[in-house]
Structures are given as C-alpha cells and as structure tokens.
Scaffold this motif. Structure first.
Motif, PDB file in Angstrom:
ATOM      1  N   ASP A  68       0.806  -1.223   0.000  1.00 53.70           N
ATOM      2  CA  ASP A  68       0.000   0.000   0.000  1.00 53.70           C
ATOM      3  C   ASP A  68       0.844   1.282   0.000  1.00 53.70           C
ATOM      4  O   ASP A  68       0.324   2.357  -0.269  1.00 53.70           O
ATOM      5  N   LEU A  69       2.151   1.165   0.270  1.00 50.43           N
ATOM      6  CA  LEU A  69       3.023   2.345   0.326  1.00 50.43           C
ATOM      7  C   LEU A  69       3.367   2.904  -1.052  1.00 50.43           C
ATOM      8  O   LEU A  69       3.781   4.053  -1.169  1.00 50.43           O
ATOM      9  N   GLY A  70       3.257   2.089  -2.092  1.00 51.13           N
ATOM     10  CA  GLY A  70       3.621   2.548  -3.431  1.00 51.13           C
ATOM     11  C   GLY A  70       5.109   2.775  -3.605  1.00 51.13           C
ATOM     12  O   GLY A  70       5.526   3.698  -4.306  1.00 51.13           O
ATOM     13  N   LEU A  71       5.933   1.931  -2.978  1.00 47.18           N
ATOM     14  CA  LEU A  71       7.385   2.065  -3.083  1.00 47.18           C
ATOM     15  C   LEU A  71       7.875   1.701  -4.481  1.00 47.18           C
ATOM     16  O   LEU A  71       7.336   0.800  -5.120  1.00 47.18           O
ATOM     17  N   THR A  72       8.902   2.394  -4.930  1.00 46.22           N
ATOM     18  CA  THR A  72       9.524   2.092  -6.217  1.00 46.22           C
ATOM     19  C   THR A  72      11.033   2.021  -6.054  1.00 46.22           C
ATOM     20  O   THR A  72      11.602   2.649  -5.156  1.00 46.22           O
ATOM     21  N   LEU A  73      11.657   1.240  -6.932  1.00 47.65           N
ATOM     22  CA  LEU A  73      13.120   1.138  -6.982  1.00 47.65           C
ATOM     23  C   LEU A  73      13.591   1.761  -8.288  1.00 47.65           C
ATOM     24  O   LEU A  73      13.123   1.389  -9.362  1.00 47.65           O
ATOM     25  N   PRO A  81      12.132   2.371 -13.529  1.00 41.40           N
ATOM     26  CA  PRO A  81      11.896   2.002 -12.133  1.00 41.40           C
ATOM     27  C   PRO A  81      11.020   0.758 -12.031  1.00 41.40           C
ATOM     28  O   PRO A  81      10.243   0.446 -12.931  1.00 41.40           O
ATOM     29  N   LEU A  82      11.172   0.058 -10.918  1.00 39.52           N
ATOM     30  CA  LEU A  82      10.365  -1.119 -10.608  1.00 39.52           C
ATOM     31  C   LEU A  82       9.397  -0.763  -9.490  1.00 39.52           C
ATOM     32  O   LEU A  82       9.776  -0.089  -8.534  1.00 39.52           O
ATOM     33  N   THR A  83       8.164  -1.233  -9.588  1.00 38.34           N
ATOM     34  CA  THR A  83       7.200  -1.058  -8.513  1.00 38.34           C
ATOM     35  C   THR A  83       7.372  -2.216  -7.540  1.00 38.34           C
ATOM     36  O   THR A  83       7.249  -3.379  -7.917  1.00 38.34           O
ATOM     37  N   CYS A  84       7.669  -1.884  -6.300  1.00 36.87           N
ATOM     38  CA  CYS A  84       7.899  -2.922  -5.299  1.00 36.87           C
ATOM     39  C   CYS A  84       6.622  -3.722  -5.050  1.00 36.87           C
ATOM     40  O   CYS A  84       5.529  -3.158  -4.959  1.00 36.87           O
ATOM     41  N   PHE A  85       6.783  -5.015  -4.959  1.00 34.91           N
ATOM     42  CA  PHE A  85       5.740  -5.991  -4.692  1.00 34.91           C
ATOM     43  C   PHE A  85       4.796  -6.194  -5.873  1.00 34.91           C
ATOM     44  O   PHE A  85       3.808  -6.895  -5.751  1.00 34.91           O
ATOM     45  N   LYS A  86       5.113  -5.584  -7.016  1.00 32.94           N
ATOM     46  CA  LYS A  86       4.433  -5.873  -8.274  1.00 32.94           C
ATOM     47  C   LYS A  86       5.474  -6.318  -9.288  1.00 32.94           C
ATOM     48  O   LYS A  86       5.354  -7.374  -9.869  1.00 32.94           O
TER      49      LYS A  86
END
Length: 101
Positions: A68-73, A81-86
């Motif tokens: 739910d945080l919408g973290l990206t790498l 960039p990569l979307t974390c947990f997707k």
C-alpha cells in the motif's frame, strides 16, 4: 554492481548497493535514507515472519501494508523504475536487503 534508490513518492527511503547474487536474488547492502523511519516497522514486521506458512496468510498479512506504500526502486543507471511488490520483491533486514525481480 548495481545501485537502486528506494523511493516513496519523492522521498528517498534508502539505497540498495548490490554486492552479490544468490540466484534468483540480488544481495544488497541497505543504507537508510530520510524516509526510512516511516516504513521501518513494516519491513521489520515482515522480516519477523518465520517458519512454515502453508497457506501464505502470515506473509500476505505482513506484505499488504508494504504494498500500500507505493514504493519504487530506481536503478542508478537511469533504467526504468520497478514497482515494489508488483515488479519485484524486496526484503530488508537491518543493513542487508534481498531483491528479486
């Protein structure tokens, strides 16, 4: 070796510096950034999930708030960039991280 910036919107949560590979996982040093304290407890809660989890419910419960945080790498080489947990799975254990994508 690759470096990624872990971002939450415009706030840098931390930096991952790859030091090795344990196929299919990238092993990284983790250096916290200004946004780390706001998310630290969520990563620690997931790291605390140990032992068998036959139906995955304990892991799912711990991962949901992180998703739910919408973290990206963001790779330091300017790649997409990569979307974390997707697009990737990221686990952080203190000053170490494991990244799989």
């Amino acid at each position: 070796m690759t470096t990624w910036w872990l971002m939450r919107g415009d706030v840098r949560v931390g930096e991952l510096r790859q030091y090795g590979v344990d196929q299919p996982t990238f092993l990284c040093h983790f250096v916290s950034g200004p946004g780390w304290e706001a998310v630290r407890e969520l990563f620690e809660a997931w790291a605390a999930v140990q032992g068998p989890d036959p139906d995955g419910s304990r892991n799912a419960e711990a991962i949901r708030p992180l998703m739910d945080l919408g973290l990206t790498l963001h790779p330091s080489d300017g790649g997409s960039p990569l979307t974390c947990f997707k697009g990737c799975i990221l686990r952080i254990y203190g000053d170490r991280a494991r990244l799989r994508y």
